[in-house]
Design an enzyme around this catalytic site. Structure first.
Site, PDB file in Angstrom:
ATOM      1  N   ASP A 171     -16.245  27.539 -12.773  1.00 30.21           N
ATOM      2  CA  ASP A 171     -16.084  27.446 -11.317  1.00 30.21           C
ATOM      3  C   ASP A 171     -14.746  27.995 -10.827  1.00 30.21           C
ATOM      4  O   ASP A 171     -14.520  28.054  -9.610  1.00 30.21           O
ATOM      5  CB  ASP A 171     -16.204  25.984 -10.862  1.00 30.21           C
ATOM      6  CG  ASP A 171     -17.640  25.497 -10.852  1.00 30.21           C
ATOM      7  OD1 ASP A 171     -18.547  26.329 -10.652  1.00 30.21           O
ATOM      8  OD2 ASP A 171     -17.855  24.284 -11.054  1.00 30.21           O
ATOM      9  N   SER A 197     -18.550  28.023  -3.057  1.00 34.83           N
ATOM     10  CA  SER A 197     -18.357  28.966  -4.160  1.00 34.83           C
ATOM     11  C   SER A 197     -16.963  29.565  -4.237  1.00 34.83           C
ATOM     12  O   SER A 197     -16.094  29.330  -3.397  1.00 34.83           O
ATOM     13  CB  SER A 197     -19.398  30.094  -4.097  1.00 34.83           C
ATOM     14  OG  SER A 197     -18.984  31.139  -3.231  1.00 34.83           O
ATOM     15  N   THR A 230     -24.762  26.857  -5.295  1.00 35.55           N
ATOM     16  CA  THR A 230     -26.221  26.890  -5.204  1.00 35.55           C
ATOM     17  C   THR A 230     -26.704  26.436  -3.832  1.00 35.55           C
ATOM     18  O   THR A 230     -27.635  27.013  -3.276  1.00 35.55           O
ATOM     19  CB  THR A 230     -26.854  26.015  -6.306  1.00 35.55           C
ATOM     20  OG1 THR A 230     -26.384  26.467  -7.572  1.00 35.55           O
ATOM     21  CG2 THR A 230     -28.358  26.098  -6.281  1.00 35.55           C
ATOM     22  N   GLU A 278     -23.413  28.089 -17.507  1.00 38.05           N
ATOM     23  CA  GLU A 278     -23.718  26.813 -16.858  1.00 38.05           C
ATOM     24  C   GLU A 278     -25.115  26.300 -17.217  1.00 38.05           C
ATOM     25  O   GLU A 278     -25.332  25.099 -17.305  1.00 38.05           O
ATOM     26  CB  GLU A 278     -23.605  26.945 -15.330  1.00 38.05           C
ATOM     27  CG  GLU A 278     -23.806  25.623 -14.642  1.00 38.05           C
ATOM     28  CD  GLU A 278     -23.484  25.625 -13.172  1.00 38.05           C
ATOM     29  OE1 GLU A 278     -23.382  24.519 -12.611  1.00 38.05           O
ATOM     30  OE2 GLU A 278     -23.338  26.699 -12.577  1.00 38.05           O
ATOM     31  N   ASP A 335     -20.766  31.663 -14.327  1.00 43.45           N
ATOM     32  CA  ASP A 335     -21.515  30.845 -13.376  1.00 43.45           C
ATOM     33  C   ASP A 335     -22.483  31.789 -12.667  1.00 43.45           C
ATOM     34  O   ASP A 335     -22.075  32.597 -11.835  1.00 43.45           O
ATOM     35  CB  ASP A 335     -20.593  30.165 -12.364  1.00 43.45           C
ATOM     36  CG  ASP A 335     -21.325  29.082 -11.584  1.00 43.45           C
ATOM     37  OD1 ASP A 335     -22.570  29.107 -11.562  1.00 43.45           O
ATOM     38  OD2 ASP A 335     -20.660  28.215 -10.992  1.00 43.45           O
ATOM     39  N   ASP A 348     -22.811  30.449  -8.287  1.00 43.17           N
ATOM     40  CA  ASP A 348     -21.825  29.438  -7.899  1.00 43.17           C
ATOM     41  C   ASP A 348     -22.008  29.169  -6.415  1.00 43.17           C
ATOM     42  O   ASP A 348     -21.977  30.085  -5.598  1.00 43.17           O
ATOM     43  CB  ASP A 348     -20.416  29.986  -8.174  1.00 43.17           C
ATOM     44  CG  ASP A 348     -19.329  28.994  -7.806  1.00 43.17           C
ATOM     45  OD1 ASP A 348     -19.586  27.779  -7.860  1.00 43.17           O
ATOM     46  OD2 ASP A 348     -18.218  29.436  -7.454  1.00 43.17           O
ATOM     47  N   ASP A 360     -30.418  31.130 -10.641  1.00 47.81           N
ATOM     48  CA  ASP A 360     -29.449  30.747 -11.674  1.00 47.81           C
ATOM     49  C   ASP A 360     -29.916  31.200 -13.057  1.00 47.81           C
ATOM     50  O   ASP A 360     -29.162  31.822 -13.814  1.00 47.81           O
ATOM     51  CB  ASP A 360     -29.270  29.216 -11.724  1.00 47.81           C
ATOM     52  CG  ASP A 360     -28.581  28.633 -10.509  1.00 47.81           C
ATOM     53  OD1 ASP A 360     -27.368  28.423 -10.573  1.00 47.81           O
ATOM     54  OD2 ASP A 360     -29.266  28.371  -9.502  1.00 47.81           O
ATOM     55  N   ARG A 385      -8.513  22.356  -2.903  1.00 49.14           N
ATOM     56  CA  ARG A 385      -9.656  21.612  -3.461  1.00 49.14           C
ATOM     57  C   ARG A 385      -9.072  20.398  -4.167  1.00 49.14           C
ATOM     58  O   ARG A 385      -8.663  20.472  -5.323  1.00 49.14           O
ATOM     59  CB  ARG A 385     -10.444  22.493  -4.427  1.00 49.14           C
ATOM     60  CG  ARG A 385     -11.714  21.847  -5.009  1.00 49.14           C
ATOM     61  CD  ARG A 385     -12.399  22.813  -5.953  1.00 49.14           C
ATOM     62  NE  ARG A 385     -13.528  22.248  -6.670  1.00 49.14           N
ATOM     63  CZ  ARG A 385     -14.803  22.463  -6.382  1.00 49.14           C
ATOM     64  NH1 ARG A 385     -15.117  23.218  -5.338  1.00 49.14           N
ATOM     65  NH2 ARG A 385     -15.764  21.938  -7.118  1.00 49.14           N
ATOM     66  N   LYS A 403     -14.306  31.671  -1.781  1.00 52.32           N
ATOM     67  CA  LYS A 403     -13.029  31.254  -1.177  1.00 52.32           C
ATOM     68  C   LYS A 403     -11.860  31.963  -1.844  1.00 52.32           C
ATOM     69  O   LYS A 403     -10.922  32.418  -1.181  1.00 52.32           O
ATOM     70  CB  LYS A 403     -12.862  29.733  -1.303  1.00 52.32           C
ATOM     71  CG  LYS A 403     -13.888  28.936  -0.520  1.00 52.32           C
ATOM     72  CD  LYS A 403     -13.651  27.435  -0.620  1.00 52.32           C
ATOM     73  CE  LYS A 403     -14.072  26.821  -1.928  1.00 52.32           C
ATOM     74  NZ  LYS A 403     -15.538  26.808  -2.140  1.00 52.32           N
ATOM     75  N   HIS A 409     -17.284  17.497  -3.495  1.00 49.93           N
ATOM     76  CA  HIS A 409     -16.512  18.392  -4.356  1.00 49.93           C
ATOM     77  C   HIS A 409     -15.029  18.392  -4.030  1.00 49.93           C
ATOM     78  O   HIS A 409     -14.215  18.817  -4.843  1.00 49.93           O
ATOM     79  CB  HIS A 409     -17.023  19.836  -4.209  1.00 49.93           C
ATOM     80  CG  HIS A 409     -18.417  20.030  -4.699  1.00 49.93           C
ATOM     81  ND1 HIS A 409     -19.149  21.171  -4.464  1.00 49.93           N
ATOM     82  CD2 HIS A 409     -19.223  19.209  -5.430  1.00 49.93           C
ATOM     83  CE1 HIS A 409     -20.341  21.055  -5.018  1.00 49.93           C
ATOM     84  NE2 HIS A 409     -20.405  19.873  -5.604  1.00 49.93           N
TER      85      HIS A 409
END
Length: 353
Positions: A293, A263, A138, A68, A133, A136, A45, A280, A266, A239
């Site tokens: 994100d 991440s 992690t 981030e 990010d 994304d 990161d 989501r 998708k 999430h």
């Protein structure tokens, strides 16, 4: 063509950063720390953020950046900072023109820390702001699953350029996603770089370690029978509400197992027709999604012929600040069926009161 330099630099910067993240993974030197929200942050990161912000500052010195990570934990841990700096120095594109267009290597340790800290913009509705990010997903990265290096340019609150580097997705755009894709693992035939500019369509190309590979236009798959659709969701139940999403799939008549992956991979997967839907849904009312994100993936899906809204049917608003505080959840689908999916989403969420 609008934003040609921004797209080119974003693609190259993300491509260079993926070289570092892959090296970190294969060296098993992940060096995880915990942020204040207890989410893991790796040397990948920090290193990826340093590389990308250095390239952006070299090319667009007056632009703001919403990143981030920040470097206070590295200043308190000099040995880890030196380890990351060594990786940053080693991570170069094997094409002199491409590497020099990014400004070449980061000069020294202080320059690296300053670059990481330059991602401190508060965002907003005015000016040019990059949303970054660096890794994304992690947890996906740590287990060899899906992750993405994500970068988007937002101008006056509107996303204009979006890039996703997905090292563990298959290069083949036609390969359907399945329940085992979240395991990723990369290797031969893996590594995709997605890009989009508003009003100009979306593309994919293989990730390389040098100059950009040839691009291919991507389009979302038209859905004639929604019962045959494949939908993606997050791996982490924290999430995304798996229970609500399962109920939505059931009401739509979808019987295929959902594909869970980490991440913005998708977004890239459905944009190129490897899946059809991405849901989501919020797990709690006070949760605010971060702009980094979603910004790149949102544009790539829309430019590939899809529609992206929140669970109430509102477009995602990237001009408020560092979060999507006026949006709840994400519903992404081909334009022809998005309305139907959204109707069922509202029914399921509405029934909960």
């Amino acid at each position: 063509m609008a934003y040609p330099q921004e797209l080119n630099i974003a693609l190259l910067a993300v491509q260079r950063a993926t070289l570092l993240t892959q090296k970190v993974f294969h060296n098993n030197a992940k060096g995880t720390l915990s942020k204040d929200d207890h989410s893991p942050v790796t040397i990948g990161d920090f290193g990826a953020q340093a590389l990308i912000i250095s390239a952006l500052r070299h090319n667009f010195p007056h632009d703001e950046i919403v990143g981030e990570e920040e470097a206070s934990s590295l200043r308190a841990n000099p040995s880890l900072a030196q380890e990351i700096f060594a990786l940053v120095q080693e991570s170069k594109l094997h094409d002199s023109d491409a590497e020099s267009s990014l400004g070449g290597p980061v000069k020294d340790l202080d320059a690296m820390l300053a670059a990481i800290d330059a991602g401190n913009s508060s965002g907003g509705r005015e000016g040019r702001i990059w949303a970054l990010d660096p890794v994304d997903g992690t947890k996906g990265f740590l287990r060899g699953g899906q992750y993405a290096v994500c970068l988007a340019l937002i101008v006056d609150g509107d996303v204009k350029v979006g890039v996703l580097g997905c090292p563990n997705l298959p290069v083949d755009d036609a390969k359907p996603i399945s329940a085992d894709v979240g395991g990723g693992g990369g290797g031969e035939g893996s590594g995709v770089l997605f890009g989009a500019v508003k009003g100009q369509g979306a593309t994919s190309r293989p990730l390389t370690d040098g100059a950009l590979a040839a691009e291919k236009e991507i389009r979302m798959k038209e859905v004639d029978d929604i019962t045959q659709a494949t939908f993606c969701e997050s791996v982490e139940a924290a999430h995304s509400s798996h229970g609500d999403q399962a109920e939505i799939a059931k009401r739509l008549g979808i019987t295929k197992e959902s594909v869970r992956m980490d991440s913005q991979a998708k977004y890239g997967s459905i944009a190129r027709g490897a899946g059809e839907l991405y849901l989501r849904l919020p797990v709690r009312k006070d949760y605010e999604e971060k702009i980094w994100d979603h910004a790149a993936g949102d544009l790539i899906v829309r430019e590939a012929g899809g529609e992206v809204t929140d669970a109430e049917g509102k477009r995602l608003d990237f001009g408020i600040g560092r979060t999507l505080k006026d949006n709840k959840g994400v519903v992404a689908a081909p334009r022809g069926v998005h309305g139907k999916v959204l109707e069922v989403v509202k029914e399921v969420l509405g029934s909960k009161g």
